[in-house]
Design a protein around this motif. Structure first.
Motif, PDB file in Angstrom:
ATOM      1  N   GLY A 220       0.821  -1.202   0.000  1.00 46.06           N
ATOM      2  CA  GLY A 220       0.000   0.000   0.000  1.00 46.06           C
ATOM      3  C   GLY A 220       0.856   1.252   0.000  1.00 46.06           C
ATOM      4  N   LEU A 221       0.242   2.364  -0.367  1.00 41.25           N
ATOM      5  CA  LEU A 221       0.905   3.664  -0.386  1.00 41.25           C
ATOM      6  C   LEU A 221       0.141   4.630   0.501  1.00 41.25           C
ATOM      7  CD1 LEU A 221       1.461   4.156  -4.239  1.00 41.25           C
ATOM      8  CD2 LEU A 221       2.885   2.877  -2.628  1.00 41.25           C
ATOM      9  N   ILE A 222       0.903   5.519   1.163  1.00 35.56           N
ATOM     10  CA  ILE A 222       0.303   6.672   1.830  1.00 35.56           C
ATOM     11  C   ILE A 222       0.770   7.902   1.070  1.00 35.56           C
ATOM     12  CG2 ILE A 222       0.118   8.042   3.925  1.00 35.56           C
ATOM     13  CD1 ILE A 222       0.666   5.563   5.555  1.00 35.56           C
ATOM     14  N   LEU A 223      -0.116   8.508   0.307  1.00 34.58           N
ATOM     15  CA  LEU A 223       0.192   9.741  -0.410  1.00 34.58           C
ATOM     16  C   LEU A 223       0.034  10.887   0.588  1.00 34.58           C
ATOM     17  CD1 LEU A 223      -1.805   8.962  -3.685  1.00 34.58           C
ATOM     18  CD2 LEU A 223       0.568   8.373  -3.115  1.00 34.58           C
ATOM     19  N   ASP A 224       1.121  11.551   0.882  1.00 36.84           N
ATOM     20  CA  ASP A 224       1.170  12.456   2.031  1.00 36.84           C
ATOM     21  C   ASP A 224       0.854  13.894   1.642  1.00 36.84           C
ATOM     22  OD1 ASP A 224       1.577  13.244   4.658  1.00 36.84           O
ATOM     23  OD2 ASP A 224       3.716  13.597   4.348  1.00 36.84           O
ATOM     24  N   LEU A 225      -0.047  14.495   2.399  1.00 34.39           N
ATOM     25  CA  LEU A 225      -0.324  15.926   2.271  1.00 34.39           C
ATOM     26  C   LEU A 225       0.186  16.704   3.476  1.00 34.39           C
ATOM     27  CD1 LEU A 225      -4.004  15.852   0.921  1.00 34.39           C
ATOM     28  CD2 LEU A 225      -1.902  16.303  -0.373  1.00 34.39           C
ATOM     29  N   GLU A 226       0.786  15.994   4.441  1.00 39.96           N
ATOM     30  CA  GLU A 226       1.155  16.642   5.694  1.00 39.96           C
ATOM     31  C   GLU A 226       2.639  17.017   5.723  1.00 39.96           C
ATOM     32  OE1 GLU A 226       0.836  16.108  10.514  1.00 39.96           O
ATOM     33  OE2 GLU A 226       1.514  14.483   9.249  1.00 39.96           O
ATOM     34  N   ASP A 227       3.417  16.337   6.549  1.00 38.18           N
ATOM     35  CA  ASP A 227       4.752  16.821   6.891  1.00 38.18           C
ATOM     36  C   ASP A 227       5.757  16.823   5.744  1.00 38.18           C
ATOM     37  OD1 ASP A 227       4.024  17.414   9.455  1.00 38.18           O
ATOM     38  OD2 ASP A 227       4.858  15.587  10.356  1.00 38.18           O
ATOM     39  N   SER A 228       5.548  16.008   4.717  1.00 38.96           N
ATOM     40  CA  SER A 228       6.531  15.965   3.630  1.00 38.96           C
ATOM     41  C   SER A 228       6.219  16.953   2.508  1.00 38.96           C
ATOM     42  CB  SER A 228       6.610  14.544   3.048  1.00 38.96           C
ATOM     43  OG  SER A 228       5.409  14.201   2.372  1.00 38.96           O
TER      44      SER A 228
ATOM     45  N   LYS B 294       0.657  22.954  -0.706  1.00 35.56           N
ATOM     46  CA  LYS B 294      -0.439  22.095  -0.256  1.00 35.56           C
ATOM     47  C   LYS B 294      -1.520  21.943  -1.334  1.00 35.56           C
ATOM     48  CE  LYS B 294       1.017  21.463   4.053  1.00 35.56           C
ATOM     49  NZ  LYS B 294       1.423  20.165   4.620  1.00 35.56           N
ATOM     50  N   ALA B 295      -1.943  23.033  -1.938  1.00 31.86           N
ATOM     51  CA  ALA B 295      -2.997  22.958  -2.961  1.00 31.86           C
ATOM     52  C   ALA B 295      -2.513  22.162  -4.174  1.00 31.86           C
ATOM     53  CB  ALA B 295      -3.427  24.362  -3.374  1.00 31.86           C
ATOM     54  N   ASP B 296      -1.273  22.395  -4.587  1.00 32.41           N
ATOM     55  CA  ASP B 296      -0.722  21.633  -5.705  1.00 32.41           C
ATOM     56  C   ASP B 296      -0.662  20.142  -5.366  1.00 32.41           C
ATOM     57  OD1 ASP B 296      -0.374  23.982  -7.093  1.00 32.41           O
ATOM     58  OD2 ASP B 296       1.761  24.170  -6.614  1.00 32.41           O
ATOM     59  N   ALA B 297      -0.299  19.841  -4.124  1.00 31.98           N
ATOM     60  CA  ALA B 297      -0.187  18.445  -3.712  1.00 31.98           C
ATOM     61  C   ALA B 297      -1.545  17.747  -3.748  1.00 31.98           C
ATOM     62  CB  ALA B 297       0.419  18.358  -2.320  1.00 31.98           C
TER      63      ALA B 297
ATOM     64  N   ARG C  68      -2.507  10.718   3.749  1.00 32.75           N
ATOM     65  CA  ARG C  68      -2.367  11.368   5.056  1.00 32.75           C
ATOM     66  C   ARG C  68      -2.721  12.830   4.884  1.00 32.75           C
ATOM     67  NH1 ARG C  68       3.018  11.564   8.860  1.00 32.75           N
ATOM     68  NH2 ARG C  68       3.821  12.801   7.103  1.00 32.75           N
ATOM     69  N   VAL C  69      -3.813  13.223   5.513  1.00 35.06           N
ATOM     70  CA  VAL C  69      -4.278  14.605   5.451  1.00 35.06           C
ATOM     71  C   VAL C  69      -3.582  15.406   6.541  1.00 35.06           C
ATOM     72  CG1 VAL C  69      -6.497  14.004   4.421  1.00 35.06           C
ATOM     73  CG2 VAL C  69      -6.263  14.050   6.922  1.00 35.06           C
ATOM     74  N   ASN C  70      -3.801  16.705   6.530  1.00 38.66           N
ATOM     75  CA  ASN C  70      -3.247  17.556   7.568  1.00 38.66           C
ATOM     76  C   ASN C  70      -4.089  17.472   8.835  1.00 38.66           C
ATOM     77  OD1 ASN C  70      -0.904  19.351   6.410  1.00 38.66           O
ATOM     78  ND2 ASN C  70      -2.424  19.159   4.774  1.00 38.66           N
ATOM     79  N   ALA C  71      -3.449  17.741   9.960  1.00 43.27           N
ATOM     80  CA  ALA C  71      -4.115  17.621  11.255  1.00 43.27           C
ATOM     81  C   ALA C  71      -5.251  18.626  11.383  1.00 43.27           C
ATOM     82  CB  ALA C  71      -3.094  17.828  12.373  1.00 43.27           C
TER      83      ALA C  71
ATOM     84  N   ASP D 234     -10.281  20.978   3.475  1.00 46.74           N
ATOM     85  CA  ASP D 234      -9.866  21.185   2.086  1.00 46.74           C
ATOM     86  C   ASP D 234      -9.206  19.927   1.528  1.00 46.74           C
ATOM     87  OD1 ASP D 234     -10.787  23.787   2.206  1.00 46.74           O
ATOM     88  OD2 ASP D 234      -8.813  24.651   2.639  1.00 46.74           O
ATOM     89  N   ASP D 235      -8.371  19.269   2.362  1.00 48.40           N
ATOM     90  CA  ASP D 235      -7.728  18.025   1.931  1.00 48.40           C
ATOM     91  C   ASP D 235      -8.767  16.969   1.576  1.00 48.40           C
ATOM     92  OD1 ASP D 235      -5.244  19.149   2.468  1.00 48.40           O
ATOM     93  OD2 ASP D 235      -5.005  18.143   4.397  1.00 48.40           O
ATOM     94  N   ILE D 236      -9.706  16.760   2.480  1.00 49.42           N
ATOM     95  CA  ILE D 236     -10.687  15.681   2.300  1.00 49.42           C
ATOM     96  C   ILE D 236     -11.600  15.964   1.119  1.00 49.42           C
ATOM     97  CG2 ILE D 236     -12.615  14.461   3.373  1.00 49.42           C
ATOM     98  CD1 ILE D 236     -11.168  15.033   6.102  1.00 49.42           C
ATOM     99  N   GLU D 237     -12.030  17.219   0.969  1.00 45.81           N
ATOM    100  CA  GLU D 237     -12.889  17.572  -0.168  1.00 45.81           C
ATOM    101  C   GLU D 237     -12.200  17.234  -1.483  1.00 45.81           C
ATOM    102  OE1 GLU D 237     -15.548  21.314  -1.816  1.00 45.81           O
ATOM    103  OE2 GLU D 237     -13.817  21.719  -0.527  1.00 45.81           O
TER     104      GLU D 237
END
Length: 309
Positions: free
Chosen positions: A28-36, A42-45, A68-71, A79-82
């Motif tokens: 599996g993969l975790i496509l990260d929107l948080e710390d990395s 963020k919007a581009d990611a 992985r969304v932001n906290a 915004d991440d989830i939408e």
């Protein structure tokens, strides 16, 4: 939740890394929107993650896909989830949660955006990241906070959020997090969650340490590991799979028991051990799990080591 022996982080804005991550053999993969991801990207990611999910599913990849969304306290979670609540997403990795209330808040957001984006209700599952003192102190409640919770991820990384929150000093032996990891496994199993996760191993120059870390956590009851580098995928897949020795051992145990059972006995001596129905339940569970891995990954489902015992 599907078995995930290896779950590899990929920075969300690095779309060109996704196919390489799949090629590494990760379950599996975790496509990260948080710390990395840098703050200004963020919007581009988010947009890149959506494109990556689409490419993965169009390619027929069977890898699990999580984001992985932001906290919650960043104000970016909604915004991440939408953006990423799209077809082909298996679930979200929830960072820096402090208790079951945070899981409920995430659940409300996801429920709203599943409906808004036309997804099947309940389609998105949660991996709950234990990386604060508060999360570990309430991990039993977190595991039961929502039907979406599919796994607990016991974070133990060096110099990261969890070590800062709890104050432990990381060691390669892991004694300082043994209680935390044990509690996470127990909480997951008590809540009926089959696949507790652990991680991460950060020292890329110590492959033997990475193997010891995986083996130590397998022995505690973890079923898979979150990874930060493709070089750790093969080891994790091997360690968290039943070995050939284990498969052959349990096949022999079942065969010996069934022969004894046919004569009216409910116990048998096998390889010097007393075996009864309780042991056969374990043997059948190990073989069933191995078959699930084989169904998903072909020959990769069975570990290559013939001697592990």
């Amino acid at each position: 939740m599907r078995p995930l022996r290896s779950l590899l982080f990929v920075p969300g804005h690095r779309g060109t890394w996704v196919e390489k991550a799949v090629a590494s053999g990760a379950d599996g993969l975790i496509l990260d929107l948080e710390d990395s991801v840098p703050e200004g990207l963020k919007a581009d990611a988010r947009a890149e993650v959506v494109r990556s999910i689409g490419r993965l599913r169009q390619s027929g990849s069977r890898a699990g896909v999580y984001v992985r969304v932001n906290a919650l306290d960043t104000g970016l979670s909604g915004d991440d989830i939408e953006a990423v609540a799209v077809g082909g997403l298996d679930g979200l990795s929830l960072p820096k949660i402090f208790g079951p209330e945070d899981v409920v808040r995430f659940d409300a957001l996801v429920t709203h955006f599943e409906r808004k984006n036309g997804l099947e209700p309940g389609a998105i599952e949660f991996i709950c990241n234990l990386e604060t003192a508060e999360a570990y102190a309430s991990c039993e409640q977190i595991a039961a906070a929502s039907p979406r919770v599919a796994a607990l991820f016991a974070g133990t990384a060096r110099d990261a959020d969890v070590s800062r929150s709890i104050g432990f000093q990381f060691t390669a032996s892991g004694q300082e997090t043994l209680y935390l990891r044990s509690r996470a496994v127990l909480a997951a199993r008590a809540a009926g969650l089959e696949f507790p996760l652990v991680g991460v191993w950060q020292d890329l120059a110590d492959p033997e340490g990475a193997r010891r870390f995986s083996e130590q956590n397998r022995d505690l009851g973890f079923r898979g590991q979150v990874l930060i580098h493709p070089s750790h995928v093969e080891v994790a897949n091997e360690v968290f799979s039943p070995s050939r020795f284990e498969v052959e051992f349990y096949e022999g145990m079942i065969s010996a028991f069934e022969k004894a059972e046919a004569t009216g006995a409910a116990a048998v001596r096998y390889e010097g051990m007393h075996v009864d129905y309780a042991h056969i339940k374990t043997a059948r569970e190990v073989l069933a799990y191995n078959n699930r891995l084989l169904d998903r990954k072909g020959a990769h489902g069975l570990a290559t080591s013939p001697t592990r015992s």
